[in-house]
Write a protein that holds these residues in place. Structure first.
Motif, PDB file in Angstrom:
ATOM      1  N   VAL A  34     -13.488  -5.757  11.653  1.00 50.32           N
ATOM      2  CA  VAL A  34     -14.874  -5.335  11.436  1.00 50.32           C
ATOM      3  C   VAL A  34     -15.311  -4.349  12.520  1.00 50.32           C
ATOM      4  N   ALA A  35     -15.003  -4.645  13.780  1.00 50.35           N
ATOM      5  CA  ALA A  35     -15.383  -3.733  14.868  1.00 50.35           C
ATOM      6  C   ALA A  35     -14.712  -2.369  14.696  1.00 50.35           C
ATOM      7  N   ASP A  36     -13.438  -2.378  14.339  1.00 48.13           N
ATOM      8  CA  ASP A  36     -12.704  -1.133  14.137  1.00 48.13           C
ATOM      9  C   ASP A  36     -13.302  -0.322  12.996  1.00 48.13           C
ATOM     10  N   GLN A  37     -13.463  -0.944  11.842  1.00 49.93           N
ATOM     11  CA  GLN A  37     -13.965  -0.222  10.682  1.00 49.93           C
ATOM     12  C   GLN A  37     -15.413   0.224  10.870  1.00 49.93           C
ATOM     13  N   TRP A  85       2.137   6.142   1.358  1.00 50.02           N
ATOM     14  CA  TRP A  85       2.246   4.837   0.713  1.00 50.02           C
ATOM     15  C   TRP A  85       3.384   4.011   1.309  1.00 50.02           C
ATOM     16  N   VAL A  86       4.439   4.669   1.748  1.00 49.61           N
ATOM     17  CA  VAL A  86       5.523   3.951   2.421  1.00 49.61           C
ATOM     18  C   VAL A  86       4.994   3.338   3.721  1.00 49.61           C
ATOM     19  N   LEU A  87       4.232   4.129   4.497  1.00 45.54           N
ATOM     20  CA  LEU A  87       3.657   3.595   5.739  1.00 45.54           C
ATOM     21  C   LEU A  87       2.670   2.466   5.442  1.00 45.54           C
ATOM     22  N   ALA A  88       1.877   2.610   4.390  1.00 44.47           N
ATOM     23  CA  ALA A  88       0.940   1.545   4.018  1.00 44.47           C
ATOM     24  C   ALA A  88       1.699   0.278   3.609  1.00 44.47           C
ATOM     25  N   ASN A 124      -6.039  -0.014  10.602  1.00 49.00           N
ATOM     26  CA  ASN A 124      -5.361   1.274  10.409  1.00 49.00           C
ATOM     27  C   ASN A 124      -4.795   1.395   9.000  1.00 49.00           C
ATOM     28  N   GLY A 125      -4.358   0.278   8.420  1.00 48.32           N
ATOM     29  CA  GLY A 125      -3.852   0.298   7.049  1.00 48.32           C
ATOM     30  C   GLY A 125      -4.936   0.661   6.046  1.00 48.32           C
ATOM     31  N   ILE A 126      -6.141   0.149   6.257  1.00 46.91           N
ATOM     32  CA  ILE A 126      -7.268   0.499   5.384  1.00 46.91           C
ATOM     33  C   ILE A 126      -7.519   2.007   5.444  1.00 46.91           C
ATOM     34  N   ASP A 127      -7.514   2.562   6.648  1.00 42.58           N
ATOM     35  CA  ASP A 127      -7.698   4.019   6.791  1.00 42.58           C
ATOM     36  C   ASP A 127      -6.647   4.778   5.996  1.00 42.58           C
ATOM     37  N   ARG A 128      -5.420   4.359   6.150  1.00 40.90           N
ATOM     38  CA  ARG A 128      -4.303   5.050   5.505  1.00 40.90           C
ATOM     39  C   ARG A 128      -4.466   5.030   3.980  1.00 40.90           C
ATOM     40  N   ILE A 129      -4.929   3.903   3.442  1.00 37.71           N
ATOM     41  CA  ILE A 129      -5.107   3.790   1.997  1.00 37.71           C
ATOM     42  C   ILE A 129      -6.326   4.598   1.532  1.00 37.71           C
ATOM     43  N   ILE A 130      -7.437   4.510   2.254  1.00 36.11           N
ATOM     44  CA  ILE A 130      -8.663   5.187   1.821  1.00 36.11           C
ATOM     45  C   ILE A 130      -8.619   6.697   2.083  1.00 36.11           C
ATOM     46  N   TYR A 131      -8.184   7.094   3.289  1.00 34.30           N
ATOM     47  CA  TYR A 131      -8.257   8.502   3.679  1.00 34.30           C
ATOM     48  C   TYR A 131      -6.910   9.223   3.647  1.00 34.30           C
ATOM     49  N   GLY A 132      -5.819   8.481   3.534  1.00 33.36           N
ATOM     50  CA  GLY A 132      -4.498   9.095   3.608  1.00 33.36           C
ATOM     51  C   GLY A 132      -4.049   9.344   5.034  1.00 33.36           C
ATOM     52  N   ALA A 133      -4.854   8.918   6.004  1.00 34.08           N
ATOM     53  CA  ALA A 133      -4.547   9.085   7.422  1.00 34.08           C
ATOM     54  C   ALA A 133      -5.402   8.101   8.217  1.00 34.08           C
TER      55      ALA A 133
END
Length: 178
Positions: A34-37, A85-88, A124-133
């Protein structure tokens, strides 16, 4: 077995999903997530860091928007959707493995450290899925020396790994696995 005999650890069933410190792990991981997001959302959409540009916080600290398409320190940059997607997918697999480890651990320090890593990895995984980075924004610099740009999820991951390393040196190399 008499009352003085200890159970054989090899025959003792170890939990897979929920263990002794799972409540602690869940609360700490969620708090870190929560703090990160929240920090990322505020900087992206509340302040508009991408539009307004860098913010000098202290003479050695600024907030600047960097889109990290790789992993730690920008390694293994992935510009394609398949690579992202591989990183996610790796993030999901590693997070599940760490959760199982935390369900089986017998130390509050190890559980807390794993919770930090889990919360950071999910952030960081949420970022990768939502923004691609991954959204990185904290930049330390002193004179011409510039530290890499990171976020709160990275802080949680580094702190968690430091806790695991501390535990391994304090109690021997296999203590965190117990």
């Amino acid at each position: 077995m008499t009352e003085f005999q200890q159970p054989d650890p090899a025959k003792t069933k170890r939990p897979l999903v929920w263990g002794r410190f799972s409540s602690l792990v869940l609360v700490v991981a969620l708090a870190g997530l929560v703090a990160d997001q929240a920090s990322k959302l505020w900087l992206l959409f509340g302040y508009g860091l991408g539009v307004n540009g860098p913010v000098q916080v202290l003479p050695f600290l600024e907030f600047v928007l960097v889109w990290n398409r790789g992993v730690s320190y920008g390694l293994f940059q992935q510009d394609s959707a398949a690579g992202q997607w591989v990183l996610a997918g790796l993030t999901v697999a590693i997070t599940i493995g760490m959760w199982i480890w935390s369900a089986r651990c017998q130390s509050k320090l190890v559980a807390f450290a794993l919770a930090l890593v889990i919360g950071g990895a999910i952030g960081n995984g949420i970022d990768r899925i939502i923004y691609g980075a991954v959204v990185d924004f904290v930049h330390f610099h002193i004179g011409s020396f510039s530290w890499y740009v990171f976020n709160l999820a990275d802080v949680w991951i580094v702190a968690g790994v430091a806790g695991l390393l501390y535990d391994s040196f304090r109690n021997g190399p296999n203590s965190a696995a117990k």
